[in-house]
Design a protein around this motif. Sequence first.
Motif, PDB file in Angstrom:
ATOM      1  N   GLU A 279       0.836  -1.216   0.000  1.00 55.83           N
ATOM      2  CA  GLU A 279       0.000   0.000   0.000  1.00 55.83           C
ATOM      3  C   GLU A 279       0.857   1.247   0.000  1.00 55.83           C
ATOM      4  N   SER A 280       1.898   1.221   0.830  1.00 54.12           N
ATOM      5  CA  SER A 280       2.752   2.395   0.968  1.00 54.12           C
ATOM      6  C   SER A 280       3.516   2.688  -0.322  1.00 54.12           C
ATOM      7  N   VAL A 281       4.024   1.647  -0.970  1.00 55.85           N
ATOM      8  CA  VAL A 281       4.793   1.864  -2.201  1.00 55.85           C
ATOM      9  C   VAL A 281       3.905   2.483  -3.278  1.00 55.85           C
ATOM     10  N   ILE A 282       2.684   1.990  -3.399  1.00 54.65           N
ATOM     11  CA  ILE A 282       1.780   2.559  -4.413  1.00 54.65           C
ATOM     12  C   ILE A 282       1.389   3.992  -4.042  1.00 54.65           C
ATOM     13  N   ALA A 283       1.140   4.220  -2.767  1.00 54.86           N
ATOM     14  CA  ALA A 283       0.691   5.562  -2.340  1.00 54.86           C
ATOM     15  C   ALA A 283       1.807   6.590  -2.475  1.00 54.86           C
ATOM     16  N   THR A 284       3.023   6.199  -2.096  1.00 52.31           N
ATOM     17  CA  THR A 284       4.119   7.183  -2.086  1.00 52.31           C
ATOM     18  C   THR A 284       4.938   7.172  -3.368  1.00 52.31           C
ATOM     19  N   GLN A 285       4.803   6.074  -4.160  1.00 51.59           N
ATOM     20  CA  GLN A 285       5.627   5.883  -5.366  1.00 51.59           C
ATOM     21  C   GLN A 285       7.112   5.794  -5.020  1.00 51.59           C
ATOM     22  N   GLU A 286       7.409   5.435  -3.780  1.00 51.84           N
ATOM     23  CA  GLU A 286       8.791   5.249  -3.345  1.00 51.84           C
ATOM     24  C   GLU A 286       9.080   3.751  -3.247  1.00 51.84           C
ATOM     25  N   PRO A 287      10.213   3.275  -3.777  1.00 47.60           N
ATOM     26  CA  PRO A 287      10.534   1.847  -3.682  1.00 47.60           C
ATOM     27  C   PRO A 287      10.791   1.416  -2.243  1.00 47.60           C
ATOM     28  N   PHE A 288      10.596   0.134  -1.998  1.00 43.26           N
ATOM     29  CA  PHE A 288      10.944  -0.477  -0.708  1.00 43.26           C
ATOM     30  C   PHE A 288      12.071  -1.473  -0.980  1.00 43.26           C
ATOM     31  N   GLU A 289      13.102  -1.464  -0.115  1.00 40.59           N
ATOM     32  CA  GLU A 289      14.221  -2.385  -0.315  1.00 40.59           C
ATOM     33  C   GLU A 289      14.661  -2.963   1.011  1.00 40.59           C
ATOM     34  N   GLN A 290      15.062  -4.224   1.004  1.00 40.53           N
ATOM     35  CA  GLN A 290      15.665  -4.808   2.198  1.00 40.53           C
ATOM     36  C   GLN A 290      16.511  -6.033   1.812  1.00 40.53           C
ATOM     37  N   ASP A 291      17.567  -6.253   2.596  1.00 36.05           N
ATOM     38  CA  ASP A 291      18.356  -7.477   2.457  1.00 36.05           C
ATOM     39  C   ASP A 291      17.783  -8.517   3.405  1.00 36.05           C
ATOM     40  N   TYR A 292      17.836  -9.756   3.021  1.00 39.45           N
ATOM     41  CA  TYR A 292      17.427 -10.822   3.939  1.00 39.45           C
ATOM     42  C   TYR A 292      18.289 -12.053   3.709  1.00 39.45           C
ATOM     43  N   GLU A 293      18.552 -12.765   4.795  1.00 39.90           N
ATOM     44  CA  GLU A 293      19.380 -13.960   4.687  1.00 39.90           C
ATOM     45  C   GLU A 293      18.488 -15.181   4.521  1.00 39.90           C
ATOM     46  N   CYS A 294      18.867 -16.073   3.647  1.00 42.52           N
ATOM     47  CA  CYS A 294      18.108 -17.303   3.434  1.00 42.52           C
ATOM     48  C   CYS A 294      19.127 -18.412   3.181  1.00 42.52           C
ATOM     49  N   SER A 295      19.918 -18.706   4.218  1.00 39.02           N
ATOM     50  CA  SER A 295      21.026 -19.649   4.066  1.00 39.02           C
ATOM     51  C   SER A 295      20.549 -21.091   4.160  1.00 39.02           C
ATOM     52  N   SER A 296      21.343 -21.966   3.597  1.00 42.26           N
ATOM     53  CA  SER A 296      21.124 -23.408   3.738  1.00 42.26           C
ATOM     54  C   SER A 296      22.185 -23.929   4.713  1.00 42.26           C
ATOM     55  N   PRO A 297      22.104 -25.193   5.109  1.00 41.36           N
ATOM     56  CA  PRO A 297      23.147 -25.711   6.000  1.00 41.36           C
ATOM     57  C   PRO A 297      24.549 -25.579   5.402  1.00 41.36           C
TER      58      PRO A 297
END
Lengths: 125, 207
Positions: B80-98
């Motif tokens: 909702e926020s991205v569409i309303a503000t037209q500002e991108p959202f970005e984040q890093d996330y870890e998704c490691s395997s063993p």
Amino acid sequence: MRSSAALSQDPSLPRRLALVEDDLRTQRTMSLLLEDEGWIVECFTDAALALAAIRAGDFQALVTDHVLPGMQGLDLVRVLRQERPGLYCVVVSGYDAPSDARAQGVPWLLKPVDFDSLLRVLDAG
Amino acid sequence: MSANVPAFLLHAFDVDELDRDEGIVVALDRDGTIVWHNSTWKRFALENGGLDVPSRFGLGARYLDGISGPLRAFYASVFESVIATQEPFEQDYECSSPDEFRLHHLRILPIDDHGLLIEHSTRALHPHGEGEAVSSDEAYRDDQGMLLQCSNCRRVHRVGDGWHWIRDWVKVPPPSTSHGLCAACAGHYFATTRRARRVARTKKATP
């Protein structure tokens, strides 16, 4: 002959702009946006080709990338400032302006270009 | 690849290149319905969820239906926020395997008022306990010896193989690096700039 400033301020006259950009996606994007603003845009991927076309044609403005294969954008601007003082030149680059470009007052915008800033710079020309 | 692609996506983005991207790219309409995805999305779904996953999370499915728990409400508010503000959202996330350390990057970009482009790309991938391998620039140079770096996200184009984020080259790219725009950033730049100019012209024309 009218100055480029006079041409750019008269909306009834077509304004031709040479766009030098070796990345075709960026070239297309900038070209479409500039055409929306009323510019007639001629695109080049190479500074030497742009130089030949500008020497042979009637352009009011040049927007050029700096790092290009072969001749660099700043070198193109230096040549055209000598040969075509009425042509308004802007460099766009992912790099900061080198000190000699700053000393020579070459308009220099960082990529990705803030399009409103580019329009302001072109209008100021 | 352009068949059945929504016009609003085709208008701004190089959809063929997004389809070739080794990252996951999904386009949603304003209601959060998946209206396009690239081949990597389908491959990832098959590898991680089984044969019925592409149909359950394919075209016409609601993206948020694939997210459960508190994250669902979080991403609903982000959309909702991205569409309303037209500002991108970005984040890093870890998704490691063993065996592997995996760091991914999520970007949610507005596509004017039409919807969203969601992109998951890899930031780091190496065995646990080992650093990133030093990248040779040879595979990234075109036939004129030039490298192309996206001036927005700073990923670098590997010839014939999409866009890669290389930490060492973010601040100081190799010599002969030219700056352009990757497919996702170009589409976002075009859509948001054109929208902003349209708004500015309307304001100017309205007394």
